[in-house]
Write a protein that holds these residues in place. Structure first.
Motif, PDB file in Angstrom:
ATOM      1  N   ASP A 142       0.981  -1.227   0.179  1.00  0.00           N
ATOM      2  CA  ASP A 142      -0.039   0.030  -0.132  1.00  0.00           C
ATOM      3  C   ASP A 142       0.776   1.157   0.173  1.00  0.00           C
ATOM      4  OD1 ASP A 142      -2.670  -1.446   0.258  1.00  0.00           O
ATOM      5  OD2 ASP A 142      -1.610  -2.040   2.123  1.00  0.00           O
ATOM      6  N   ALA A 143       1.977   1.193   0.749  1.00  0.00           N
ATOM      7  CA  ALA A 143       2.790   2.426   0.833  1.00  0.00           C
ATOM      8  C   ALA A 143       3.439   2.655  -0.532  1.00  0.00           C
ATOM      9  CB  ALA A 143       3.998   2.241   1.913  1.00  0.00           C
ATOM     10  N   PHE A 144       3.809   1.596  -1.167  1.00  0.00           N
ATOM     11  CA  PHE A 144       4.679   1.894  -2.608  1.00  0.00           C
ATOM     12  C   PHE A 144       3.685   2.222  -3.569  1.00  0.00           C
ATOM     13  CE2 PHE A 144       7.900  -0.643  -0.272  1.00  0.00           C
ATOM     14  CZ  PHE A 144       9.073   0.394  -0.175  1.00  0.00           C
ATOM     15  N   VAL A 183       1.679 -11.692   0.800  1.00  0.00           N
ATOM     16  CA  VAL A 183       1.805 -10.388   1.279  1.00  0.00           C
ATOM     17  C   VAL A 183       0.519  -9.722   1.212  1.00  0.00           C
ATOM     18  CG1 VAL A 183       3.983  -9.835  -0.010  1.00  0.00           C
ATOM     19  CG2 VAL A 183       1.814  -9.622  -1.474  1.00  0.00           C
ATOM     20  N   ALA A 184       0.165  -8.714   2.062  1.00  0.00           N
ATOM     21  CA  ALA A 184      -1.088  -8.258   2.067  1.00  0.00           C
ATOM     22  C   ALA A 184      -1.413  -7.156   1.363  1.00  0.00           C
ATOM     23  CB  ALA A 184      -1.380  -7.783   3.727  1.00  0.00           C
ATOM     24  N   LEU A 185      -2.611  -6.638   0.974  1.00  0.00           N
ATOM     25  CA  LEU A 185      -3.069  -5.564   0.127  1.00  0.00           C
ATOM     26  C   LEU A 185      -4.252  -5.040   0.488  1.00  0.00           C
ATOM     27  CD1 LEU A 185      -2.482  -3.945  -2.341  1.00  0.00           C
ATOM     28  CD2 LEU A 185      -3.763  -5.658  -3.902  1.00  0.00           C
ATOM     29  N   VAL A 210      -5.292   0.136  -5.035  1.00  0.00           N
ATOM     30  CA  VAL A 210      -5.164   0.325  -6.522  1.00  0.00           C
ATOM     31  C   VAL A 210      -6.474   0.717  -7.207  1.00  0.00           C
ATOM     32  CG1 VAL A 210      -3.460  -1.924  -6.864  1.00  0.00           C
ATOM     33  CG2 VAL A 210      -6.084  -2.338  -6.628  1.00  0.00           C
ATOM     34  N   ILE A 211      -7.364   0.567  -6.492  1.00  0.00           N
ATOM     35  CA  ILE A 211      -8.685   1.284  -7.009  1.00  0.00           C
ATOM     36  C   ILE A 211      -8.480   2.557  -7.254  1.00  0.00           C
ATOM     37  CG2 ILE A 211     -11.284   2.045  -6.617  1.00  0.00           C
ATOM     38  CD1 ILE A 211     -11.255  -0.783  -5.280  1.00  0.00           C
TER      39      ILE A 211
END
Length: 347
Positions: A253-255, A275-277, A282-283
């Protein structure tokens, strides 16, 4: 008749590699016998030798960054002859019939390509990689190393080079594009060189500024430390493309916040853990989270020709085969600038 050759193999998962012998198949009609001169050490070798990516085949002879010289060809071979400088990358066969293979995307063969090592060939025999004296490969999966590239610095291009070249080309890195390379190691340093040669504005995102001078020397325009929270404030919404070469879990999320609208975050590093997202990452901004493997054979040859044209070899540390286990530990502690290459004459 098969040929017995010396090699370094992992006898079991997580076991130190040791000198042994393996059998290479006889040279068939369309086969090329290659005297291996140099073999790069890729982080993928460590993942597989230690079963970080799942169950593996042992004994395992790693190595898919292979540079050498043709010593014999089969009667049907038309592309190569004895004395040619050649390379072998991450795969040695595919079905050659599916739509991806026919499109030159053998790396995404719908039936699964045959890995250079830790795989079973079409006869059901295990494949063994480049930590060895010789290898026999079908000519269709051999590439030519241009005269402008020394074999030792060319070897890592067969994985690190094509793994970064393929996504940079696919996502149109070039003039007017702002590209960030996340991680500055074996893959990352080649990503910087190639993105710069393609004409993009290149930024390195690394944990610290320890390698900043190298990054700028190899083609980066900017260099930031991801350990500094101010980096994420300063660079928010900056990049068209972020190429992640990191093989550890990241705060995606940070990147993703560093991308422009319609930007892409492309993973070529493969962490062993999930990994978590947060999908809102992305939306918002219609961003793309993607992955990329190696390239097909045609694209790998294109990459080698491009690197020769622009004078792009890997930055290497040449080692004897007896140093492989030490090199593995140094890779894991990021203590290499930037690719270990085995002098196979020492096997």
């Amino acid at each position: 008749m098969t040929t017995t050759v010396a090699a370094y193999a992992a006898p079991a998962a997580k076991a130190p590699l040791e000198r042994t012998t393996i059998e290479r198949r006889e040279v068939g009609e369309f086969d090329v016998l290659i005297d291996i001169k140099f073999a790069g050490i890729c982080h993928s070798d460590i993942h597989q030798a230690r079963e970080g990516w799942g169950e593996a085949i042992f004994p395992m002879v790693p190595g898919h960054e292979i540079a050498g010289v043709v010593s014999e060809v089969g009667s049907g071979v038309t592309k190569y002859r004895a004395g040619d400088r050649v390379g072998v990358g991450c795969m040695v066969d595919s079905c050659r019939e599916c739509e991806n293979c026919e499109a030159g995307l053998e790396q995404y063969c719908l039936k699964g390509n045959v890995g250079t090592y830790n795989a079973l060939d079409k006869s059901g025999e295990p494949t063994y990689g480049g930590y060895s004296e010789k290898i026999v490969v079908d000519e269709a999966f051999v590439v030519r190393i241009p005269d402008g590239l020394a074999l030792d610095v060319a070897a890592p291009l067969l994985c690190a080079g094509i793994t970064t070249y393929s996504p940079l080309k696919h996502w149109n890195a070039g003039p007017g594009k702002k590209v960030a390379v996340l991680g500055f190691g074996g893959l990352g340093h080649m990503g910087v060189k190639i993105a710069h040669a393609l004409g993009a504005e290149v930024t390195v995102l690394s944990q610290s500024l320890r390698k900043k001078d190298d990054g700028l020397r190899l083609g980066a325009d900017h260099y930031y430390a991801t350990s500094d929270p101010k980096t994420f404030d300063e660079l928010r919404g900056s990049f068209d493309l972020i190429l992640s070469t990191v093989s550890a879990p990241l705060d995606l999320d940070a990147f993703l916040s560093l991308l422009r609208t319609d930007g892409a975050f492309v993973n070529v590093g493969a962490p062993e853990e999930p990994v978590a997202l947060n999908l809102f990452s992305v939306i918002g901004g219609r961003k793309t989270l993607a992955g990329s493997g190696i390239g097909g054979i045609r694209e790998t040859q294109e990459m080698l020709d491009f690197c020769a044209e622009h004078g792009l070899g890997s930055e290497i540390e040449l080692i004897d085969a007896a140093e492989i286990n030490v090199a593995y530990e140094r890779v894991l502690s990021s203590d290499v600038r930037y690719r270990f290459v085995i002098d196979t004459a020492t096997i």
